[in-house]
Design an enzyme around this catalytic site. Structure first.
Site, PDB file in Angstrom:
ATOM      1  N   HIS A  38      -2.535   0.833   6.651  1.00 16.84           N
ATOM      2  CA  HIS A  38      -2.867   0.753   5.373  1.00 16.84           C
ATOM      3  C   HIS A  38      -3.308   2.275   4.988  1.00 16.84           C
ATOM      4  O   HIS A  38      -3.798   3.179   5.655  1.00 16.84           O
ATOM      5  CB  HIS A  38      -4.128  -0.212   5.213  1.00 16.84           C
TER       6      HIS A  38
ATOM      7  N   HIS B 166      -6.051   2.221  -4.113  1.00 15.48           N
ATOM      8  CA  HIS B 166      -5.231   1.520  -2.948  1.00 15.48           C
ATOM      9  C   HIS B 166      -4.594   0.291  -3.467  1.00 15.48           C
ATOM     10  O   HIS B 166      -5.178  -0.450  -4.332  1.00 15.48           O
ATOM     11  CB  HIS B 166      -5.777   1.354  -1.621  1.00 15.48           C
TER      12      HIS B 166
ATOM     13  N   CYS C 104       0.933  -1.312   0.139  1.00 16.35           N
ATOM     14  CA  CYS C 104      -0.093  -0.129  -0.227  1.00 16.35           C
ATOM     15  C   CYS C 104       0.792   1.259   0.198  1.00 16.35           C
ATOM     16  O   CYS C 104       0.823   2.121  -0.834  1.00 16.35           O
ATOM     17  CB  CYS C 104      -1.048  -0.051   1.080  1.00 16.35           C
TER      18      CYS C 104
END
Length: 251
Positions: free
Chosen positions: A210, A222, A158
């Site tokens: 994240h 993402h 990420c």
């Protein structure tokens, strides 16, 4: 010959016992550390195939890189810092198929080089004129697979994905999600987010673990660990309860 072999076996067993003991004690080691614990770490890394030069008891750049590579191989959070999780993994680690005696696979790194200084914390960093470019760059990699520690289009994690997208647009941001969370200014609600802002979630560990780029209309892009680079809604039943905040980075 037999005595020499027995002495070698004893040395290996001794090292294994020491690593086991240190895994329990969990001394934190990082660049700048030195002493017996570092020597033990270096010996263990060399034993299982991570080339770092001489085991001299000094935690320098080569040791940090070997630790980071070990963490990446073990799917531990890549920091280059030896914490309790890294010691536990070292305790049971097997010799990898390449290392000090075998050449590693050819390594390619197509991460763009950014000459700009690292973006400052706590202030907007993204010129409004660049927002559409950032979003288009991000969308260009939809479908790219997730790779733990990945920073290139061969596979992203990420934060590696965000760093890559911004680098392609001449903006240098930190590598890790918790450092990226220091960018920009905090938003009080999702209604304050603008396209190009960053959004953060807590997943495998407490805090911002994240991250993604807000696209507008409640959606973000993402690098998902299950499906690679994709677009999801903040209202998604998985992401909504894990959302911890957005950072306004658009100037």
């Amino acid at each position: 010959m037999k005595k020499r072999r027995l002495a070698k076996i004893a040395a290996v067993l001794s090292l294994a016992l020491l690593v086991s003991a240190h895994a329990f004690a969990s001394p934190t080691l990082q660049n700048g550390s030195h002493g017996h614990d570092v020597m033990l770490l270096q010996q263990k890394l060399t034993e299982i195939g991570y080339s770092l030069g001489k085991a001299d008891g000094v935690f320098g750049k080569s040791t940090e890189q070997a630790v980071a590579q070990f963490q990446r191989d073990q799917k531990i959070r890549v920091t280059g810092v030896v914490n309790a999780a890294t010691w536990r993994a070292l305790k049971t680690a097997k010799k990898r198929p390449w290392g000090s005696d075998v050449q590693p696979p050819a390594k390619t790194d197509d991460t763009p080089t950014v000459k700009a200084p690292l973006a400052p914390n706590n202030v907007p960093i993204l010129p409004r004129a660049k927002v559409s470019n950032i979003i288009q760059t991000a969308k260009n990699y939809i479908g790219t697979p997730y790779t733990f520690g990945g920073t290139t289009p061969k596979g992203f994690d990420c934060s590696g994905y965000l760093q890559y997208v911004f680098a392609k647009n001449g903006i240098s941001i930190p590598r890790l999600a918790d450092d990226q969370y220091k960018l920009g200014t905090r938003t009080k609600s999702t209604s304050q987010l603008e396209p190009g802002d960053l959004v953060f979630f807590t997943t495998y560990e407490p805090g911002p673990s994240h991250c993604g780029i807000y696209l507008g209309s409640g959606n973000f892009i993402h690098a998902s660990s299950s499906k690679g680079v994709r677009i999801d809604a903040l209202s998604n039943s998985y992401w909504q309860p894990r959302y911890i905040g957005g950072k306004h980075i658009v100037m």
